[in-house]
Design a protein around this motif. Structure first.
Motif, PDB file in Angstrom:
ATOM      1  N   PRO A  11       0.813  -1.207   0.000  1.00 57.17           N
ATOM      2  CA  PRO A  11       0.000   0.000   0.000  1.00 57.17           C
ATOM      3  C   PRO A  11       0.853   1.267   0.000  1.00 57.17           C
ATOM      4  O   PRO A  11       0.374   2.341  -0.281  1.00 57.17           O
ATOM      5  N   ALA A  12       2.138   1.110   0.302  1.00 59.97           N
ATOM      6  CA  ALA A  12       3.021   2.268   0.296  1.00 59.97           C
ATOM      7  C   ALA A  12       3.348   2.702  -1.123  1.00 59.97           C
ATOM      8  O   ALA A  12       3.773   3.826  -1.340  1.00 59.97           O
ATOM      9  N   HIS A  13       3.150   1.837  -2.111  1.00 55.98           N
ATOM     10  CA  HIS A  13       3.459   2.149  -3.502  1.00 55.98           C
ATOM     11  C   HIS A  13       2.253   1.793  -4.362  1.00 55.98           C
ATOM     12  O   HIS A  13       2.056   0.642  -4.725  1.00 55.98           O
ATOM     13  N   LEU A  14       1.428   2.781  -4.671  1.00 54.06           N
ATOM     14  CA  LEU A  14       0.228   2.548  -5.461  1.00 54.06           C
ATOM     15  C   LEU A  14       0.454   2.810  -6.937  1.00 54.06           C
ATOM     16  O   LEU A  14       0.017   2.050  -7.792  1.00 54.06           O
ATOM     17  N   LEU A  15       1.149   3.913  -7.237  1.00 59.94           N
ATOM     18  CA  LEU A  15       1.295   4.380  -8.613  1.00 59.94           C
ATOM     19  C   LEU A  15       2.436   5.372  -8.649  1.00 59.94           C
ATOM     20  O   LEU A  15       2.678   6.076  -7.672  1.00 59.94           O
ATOM     21  N   THR A  16       3.140   5.440  -9.773  1.00 59.29           N
ATOM     22  CA  THR A  16       4.221   6.401  -9.921  1.00 59.29           C
ATOM     23  C   THR A  16       3.970   7.238 -11.161  1.00 59.29           C
ATOM     24  O   THR A  16       3.698   6.694 -12.235  1.00 59.29           O
ATOM     25  N   MET A  19       8.754  10.743 -11.290  1.00 55.44           N
ATOM     26  CA  MET A  19       9.446  10.363 -10.054  1.00 55.44           C
ATOM     27  C   MET A  19       8.557  10.536  -8.821  1.00 55.44           C
ATOM     28  O   MET A  19       8.996  10.302  -7.710  1.00 55.44           O
ATOM     29  N   PHE A  20       7.293  10.963  -9.014  1.00 57.05           N
ATOM     30  CA  PHE A  20       6.390  11.159  -7.887  1.00 57.05           C
ATOM     31  C   PHE A  20       5.701   9.841  -7.564  1.00 57.05           C
ATOM     32  O   PHE A  20       5.091   9.210  -8.426  1.00 57.05           O
ATOM     33  N   LEU A  21       5.755   9.454  -6.300  1.00 55.56           N
ATOM     34  CA  LEU A  21       5.189   8.193  -5.845  1.00 55.56           C
ATOM     35  C   LEU A  21       3.870   8.447  -5.109  1.00 55.56           C
ATOM     36  O   LEU A  21       3.847   9.133  -4.084  1.00 55.56           O
ATOM     37  N   PHE A  22       2.783   7.910  -5.658  1.00 51.02           N
ATOM     38  CA  PHE A  22       1.504   7.950  -4.953  1.00 51.02           C
ATOM     39  C   PHE A  22       1.497   6.789  -3.975  1.00 51.02           C
ATOM     40  O   PHE A  22       1.663   5.634  -4.371  1.00 51.02           O
ATOM     41  N   GLY A  23       1.322   7.093  -2.701  1.00 50.39           N
ATOM     42  CA  GLY A  23       1.310   6.052  -1.687  1.00 50.39           C
ATOM     43  C   GLY A  23       0.995   6.638  -0.328  1.00 50.39           C
ATOM     44  O   GLY A  23       0.742   7.835  -0.190  1.00 50.39           O
ATOM     45  N   ILE A  24       1.008   5.805   0.657  1.00 48.12           N
ATOM     46  CA  ILE A  24       0.638   6.187   2.019  1.00 48.12           C
ATOM     47  C   ILE A  24       1.526   7.312   2.554  1.00 48.12           C
ATOM     48  O   ILE A  24       1.055   8.217   3.234  1.00 48.12           O
ATOM     49  N   ASP A  25       2.809   7.279   2.241  1.00 51.72           N
ATOM     50  CA  ASP A  25       3.735   8.273   2.782  1.00 51.72           C
ATOM     51  C   ASP A  25       3.556   9.666   2.198  1.00 51.72           C
ATOM     52  O   ASP A  25       3.863  10.655   2.856  1.00 51.72           O
ATOM     53  N   ALA A  26       3.087   9.770   0.951  1.00 55.49           N
ATOM     54  CA  ALA A  26       2.996  11.080   0.305  1.00 55.49           C
ATOM     55  C   ALA A  26       1.554  11.467   0.023  1.00 55.49           C
ATOM     56  O   ALA A  26       1.038  12.426   0.570  1.00 55.49           O
ATOM     57  N   MET A  27       0.897  10.724  -0.862  1.00 52.76           N
ATOM     58  CA  MET A  27      -0.438  11.101  -1.328  1.00 52.76           C
ATOM     59  C   MET A  27      -1.128   9.841  -1.846  1.00 52.76           C
ATOM     60  O   MET A  27      -0.883   9.425  -2.972  1.00 52.76           O
ATOM     61  N   ALA A  28      -1.949   9.224  -1.031  1.00 51.13           N
ATOM     62  CA  ALA A  28      -2.640   8.004  -1.436  1.00 51.13           C
ATOM     63  C   ALA A  28      -4.014   8.355  -2.005  1.00 51.13           C
ATOM     64  O   ALA A  28      -4.719   9.189  -1.448  1.00 51.13           O
ATOM     65  N   ALA A  73      -1.965   9.808   7.255  1.00 46.25           N
ATOM     66  CA  ALA A  73      -1.132   9.395   6.116  1.00 46.25           C
ATOM     67  C   ALA A  73      -1.035  10.540   5.124  1.00 46.25           C
ATOM     68  O   ALA A  73      -1.993  11.268   4.904  1.00 46.25           O
ATOM     69  N   GLY A  74       0.126  10.690   4.538  1.00 50.85           N
ATOM     70  CA  GLY A  74       0.329  11.704   3.513  1.00 50.85           C
ATOM     71  C   GLY A  74       0.935  12.978   4.063  1.00 50.85           C
ATOM     72  O   GLY A  74       1.121  13.139   5.268  1.00 50.85           O
ATOM     73  N   ARG A 124      -7.342  20.311   8.354  1.00 46.98           N
ATOM     74  CA  ARG A 124      -7.051  19.016   8.973  1.00 46.98           C
ATOM     75  C   ARG A 124      -6.952  17.941   7.890  1.00 46.98           C
ATOM     76  O   ARG A 124      -6.219  16.977   8.016  1.00 46.98           O
ATOM     77  N   ALA A 125      -7.715  18.132   6.797  1.00 42.90           N
ATOM     78  CA  ALA A 125      -7.733  17.166   5.696  1.00 42.90           C
ATOM     79  C   ALA A 125      -7.975  17.899   4.381  1.00 42.90           C
ATOM     80  O   ALA A 125      -8.563  18.989   4.368  1.00 42.90           O
ATOM     81  N   VAL A 126      -7.527  17.293   3.285  1.00 40.05           N
ATOM     82  CA  VAL A 126      -7.734  17.863   1.951  1.00 40.05           C
ATOM     83  C   VAL A 126      -8.228  16.746   1.025  1.00 40.05           C
ATOM     84  O   VAL A 126      -7.548  15.739   0.836  1.00 40.05           O
ATOM     85  N   ASP A 127      -9.442  16.937   0.482  1.00 32.59           N
ATOM     86  CA  ASP A 127      -9.915  16.061  -0.587  1.00 32.59           C
ATOM     87  C   ASP A 127      -9.234  16.526  -1.862  1.00 32.59           C
ATOM     88  O   ASP A 127      -9.124  17.728  -2.101  1.00 32.59           O
ATOM     89  N   PHE A 128      -8.789  15.584  -2.695  1.00 30.93           N
ATOM     90  CA  PHE A 128      -8.141  15.985  -3.941  1.00 30.93           C
ATOM     91  C   PHE A 128      -8.603  15.109  -5.094  1.00 30.93           C
ATOM     92  O   PHE A 128      -9.070  13.987  -4.901  1.00 30.93           O
ATOM     93  N   ALA A 129      -8.505  15.676  -6.279  1.00 37.67           N
ATOM     94  CA  ALA A 129      -8.754  14.940  -7.517  1.00 37.67           C
ATOM     95  C   ALA A 129      -7.746  15.452  -8.540  1.00 37.67           C
ATOM     96  O   ALA A 129      -7.607  16.662  -8.734  1.00 37.67           O
ATOM     97  N   ILE A 130      -7.042  14.532  -9.167  1.00 36.67           N
ATOM     98  CA  ILE A 130      -6.036  14.864 -10.175  1.00 36.67           C
ATOM     99  C   ILE A 130      -6.464  14.220 -11.482  1.00 36.67           C
ATOM    100  O   ILE A 130      -6.714  13.011 -11.535  1.00 36.67           O
ATOM    101  N   GLU A 131      -6.560  15.034 -12.530  1.00 35.91           N
ATOM    102  CA  GLU A 131      -6.911  14.507 -13.844  1.00 35.91           C
ATOM    103  C   GLU A 131      -5.658  14.444 -14.709  1.00 35.91           C
ATOM    104  O   GLU A 131      -4.948  15.428 -14.858  1.00 35.91           O
ATOM    105  N   LEU A 132      -5.413  13.260 -15.264  1.00 45.51           N
ATOM    106  CA  LEU A 132      -4.265  13.014 -16.127  1.00 45.51           C
ATOM    107  C   LEU A 132      -4.756  12.692 -17.532  1.00 45.51           C
ATOM    108  O   LEU A 132      -5.777  12.013 -17.690  1.00 45.51           O
ATOM    109  N   GLU A 133      -4.041  13.171 -18.537  1.00 43.19           N
ATOM    110  CA  GLU A 133      -4.413  12.901 -19.931  1.00 43.19           C
ATOM    111  C   GLU A 133      -3.253  12.220 -20.645  1.00 43.19           C
ATOM    112  O   GLU A 133      -2.118  12.705 -20.591  1.00 43.19           O
TER     113      GLU A 133
END
Length: 136
Positions: A11-16, A19-28, A73-74, A124-133
């Motif tokens: 779960p620490a590595h979901l997607l890259t 060089m940006f790693l989506f995961g528990i430590d940064a942004m899951a 997390a994050g 305290r928390a941030v909902d996010f949505a990232i759109e990739l093309e």
């Protein structure tokens, strides 16, 4: 077909993205939605349905949505890193947690909703949505 070692599923590595790693430590992210289309050109015909021809792949977009809660997390700095990547206008390879290359994508949109605002305006928390093309 060979099975994957269980230690590659983390779960620490979901997607890259680059060089940006989506995961528990940064942004899951908790949701990934993908919209893929294919192009067909048409031309009108007299007294018949339009003729069509397959032209190839069309748009391919991925939206990652999640909740960033640094106490759990994050990190808030992850949002700033994604913004800096988007500011370059470059595309990045997108690789899932199993090592499969999904293609080259650019960041098209980032949405943030800050919740539970504390003193100093810190959320305290941030909902996010990232759109990739996809660009390749």
């Amino acid at each position: 077909m060979a099975s994957l070692p269980t230690n590659t599923l983390s779960p620490a590595h979901l997607l890259t993205l680059g060089m940006f790693l989506f995961g528990i430590d940064a942004m899951a992210y908790s949701e990934l939605s993908r919209r893929t289309s294919w192009r067909h050109g048409t031309s009108e015909r007299f007294m018949a349905r339009p003729a069509s021809q397959y032209l190839g792949p069309g748009e391919d977009t991925i939206t990652l949505a999640g909740l960033l809660v640094p106490e759990v997390a994050g990190q808030f700095v992850a949002i700033e890193i994604v913004k800096a990547m988007a500011d370059t206008g470059e595309d990045y390879p997108l690789v899932d947690g199993l090592g499969r290359v999904l293609g080259h994508y650019r960041i098209m949109r980032l949405e943030e909703t800050h919740r539970g605002i504390m003193g100093g305006g810190l959320p305290r928390a941030v909902d996010f949505a990232i759109e990739l093309e996809r660009v390749d």
